[in-house]
Design a protein around this motif. Structure first.
Motif, PDB file in Angstrom:
ATOM      1  N   VAL A 167       0.836  -1.202   0.000  1.00 17.67           N
ATOM      2  CA  VAL A 167       0.000   0.000   0.000  1.00 17.67           C
ATOM      3  C   VAL A 167       0.872   1.254   0.000  1.00 17.67           C
ATOM      4  O   VAL A 167       0.578   2.230  -0.690  1.00 17.67           O
ATOM      5  CB  VAL A 167      -0.980  -0.016   1.203  1.00 17.67           C
ATOM      6  N   MET A 168       1.961   1.244   0.766  1.00 14.46           N
ATOM      7  CA  MET A 168       2.853   2.398   0.820  1.00 14.46           C
ATOM      8  C   MET A 168       3.517   2.645  -0.544  1.00 14.46           C
ATOM      9  O   MET A 168       3.581   3.776  -1.012  1.00 14.46           O
ATOM     10  CB  MET A 168       3.926   2.189   1.898  1.00 14.46           C
ATOM     11  N   VAL A 169       3.998   1.596  -1.185  1.00 20.01           N
ATOM     12  CA  VAL A 169       4.626   1.737  -2.507  1.00 20.01           C
ATOM     13  C   VAL A 169       3.603   2.266  -3.515  1.00 20.01           C
ATOM     14  O   VAL A 169       3.898   3.165  -4.309  1.00 20.01           O
ATOM     15  CB  VAL A 169       5.227   0.394  -2.971  1.00 20.01           C
ATOM     16  N   LEU A 170       2.396   1.748  -3.492  1.00 19.20           N
ATOM     17  CA  LEU A 170       1.350   2.209  -4.387  1.00 19.20           C
ATOM     18  C   LEU A 170       1.007   3.676  -4.121  1.00 19.20           C
ATOM     19  O   LEU A 170       0.840   4.462  -5.063  1.00 19.20           O
ATOM     20  CB  LEU A 170       0.096   1.345  -4.216  1.00 19.20           C
ATOM     21  N   SER A 171       0.940   4.064  -2.866  1.00 16.77           N
ATOM     22  CA  SER A 171       0.631   5.459  -2.516  1.00 16.77           C
ATOM     23  C   SER A 171       1.705   6.409  -3.020  1.00 16.77           C
ATOM     24  O   SER A 171       1.396   7.477  -3.548  1.00 16.77           O
ATOM     25  CB  SER A 171       0.497   5.609  -1.001  1.00 16.77           C
ATOM     26  N   ILE A 172       2.960   6.048  -2.864  1.00 20.80           N
ATOM     27  CA  ILE A 172       4.059   6.894  -3.348  1.00 20.80           C
ATOM     28  C   ILE A 172       3.963   7.045  -4.872  1.00 20.80           C
ATOM     29  O   ILE A 172       4.125   8.135  -5.415  1.00 20.80           O
ATOM     30  CB  ILE A 172       5.419   6.318  -2.917  1.00 20.80           C
ATOM     31  N   GLY A 173       3.664   5.978  -5.574  1.00 15.11           N
ATOM     32  CA  GLY A 173       3.518   6.042  -7.031  1.00 15.11           C
ATOM     33  C   GLY A 173       2.366   6.928  -7.449  1.00 15.11           C
ATOM     34  O   GLY A 173       2.478   7.725  -8.379  1.00 15.11           O
TER      35      GLY A 173
ATOM     36  N   ALA B  26       0.163  12.186  -9.459  1.00 16.56           N
ATOM     37  CA  ALA B  26      -0.672  13.371  -9.237  1.00 16.56           C
ATOM     38  C   ALA B  26       0.120  14.653  -9.477  1.00 16.56           C
ATOM     39  O   ALA B  26      -0.371  15.589 -10.112  1.00 16.56           O
ATOM     40  CB  ALA B  26      -1.252  13.357  -7.827  1.00 16.56           C
ATOM     41  N   SER B  27       1.355  14.714  -8.998  1.00 10.87           N
ATOM     42  CA  SER B  27       2.160  15.920  -9.213  1.00 10.87           C
ATOM     43  C   SER B  27       2.542  16.057 -10.688  1.00 10.87           C
ATOM     44  O   SER B  27       2.595  17.160 -11.223  1.00 10.87           O
ATOM     45  CB  SER B  27       3.400  15.910  -8.327  1.00 10.87           C
ATOM     46  N   LEU B  28       2.767  14.949 -11.351  1.00 13.94           N
ATOM     47  CA  LEU B  28       3.088  14.975 -12.779  1.00 13.94           C
ATOM     48  C   LEU B  28       1.881  15.481 -13.577  1.00 13.94           C
ATOM     49  O   LEU B  28       2.034  16.250 -14.521  1.00 13.94           O
ATOM     50  CB  LEU B  28       3.497  13.578 -13.260  1.00 13.94           C
ATOM     51  N   THR B  29       0.699  15.082 -13.179  1.00 14.55           N
ATOM     52  CA  THR B  29      -0.515  15.526 -13.858  1.00 14.55           C
ATOM     53  C   THR B  29      -0.669  17.042 -13.736  1.00 14.55           C
ATOM     54  O   THR B  29      -1.009  17.719 -14.709  1.00 14.55           O
ATOM     55  CB  THR B  29      -1.744  14.805 -13.275  1.00 14.55           C
ATOM     56  N   GLY B  30      -0.408  17.578 -12.545  1.00 21.66           N
ATOM     57  CA  GLY B  30      -0.472  19.034 -12.359  1.00 21.66           C
ATOM     58  C   GLY B  30       0.507  19.764 -13.252  1.00 21.66           C
ATOM     59  O   GLY B  30       0.183  20.792 -13.848  1.00 21.66           O
TER      60      GLY B  30
END
Length: 124
Positions: A20-26, A31-35
């Motif tokens: 879950v932590m690895v998925l959250s970091i990805g 999200a920042s790349l989308t912005g």
């Protein structure tokens, strides 16, 4: 449960939390790349719109007869949305019987002023 063997195991709670932590970091990275991609797209759109506005005015002025150009004011401007378009006519530049037309479009995006200029020379 009678079909389970003793060597068969599922995920432990620790393995699940790490996944879950690895998925959250990805997902946060995406999200920042989308912005950033949205910002780059808007910047490209504004630049394209400014060039289009400048070219439209340049074509309008170039399609006037030389006498009609002489009757025009030597500079003027108009505004469309966030863009301000201005143009100047320099009669006798670079030589007699010629006019240099300069069209400038300016706009402000995220606190930064931007502009583009296009120039053309027309003669009698």
């Amino acid at each position: 449960q009678g079909n389970l063997r003793k060597d068969q195991k599922g995920f432990t709670l620790l393995e699940f939390l790490i996944a879950v932590m690895v998925l959250s970091i990805g997902l946060l990275g995406m999200a920042s790349l989308t912005g950033a991609m949205i910002n780059f797209n808007r910047t490209a759109y504004n630049s394209t719109k400014a060039v289009t506005l400048a070219e439209d005015k340049m074509e309008e002025l170039r399609n006037l007869s030389y006498q009609s150009l002489l009757d025009e004011s030597t500079s003027d401007s108009d505004t469309e949305s966030i863009f301000t378009r201005g143009w100047t006519l320099e009669f006798g530049e670079p030589d007699d019987g010629m006019t240099t037309i300069t069209v400038t479009v300016t706009w402000t995006w995220k606190g930064t002023s931007k502009s583009i200029d296009i120039k053309s020379i027309v003669g009698r």
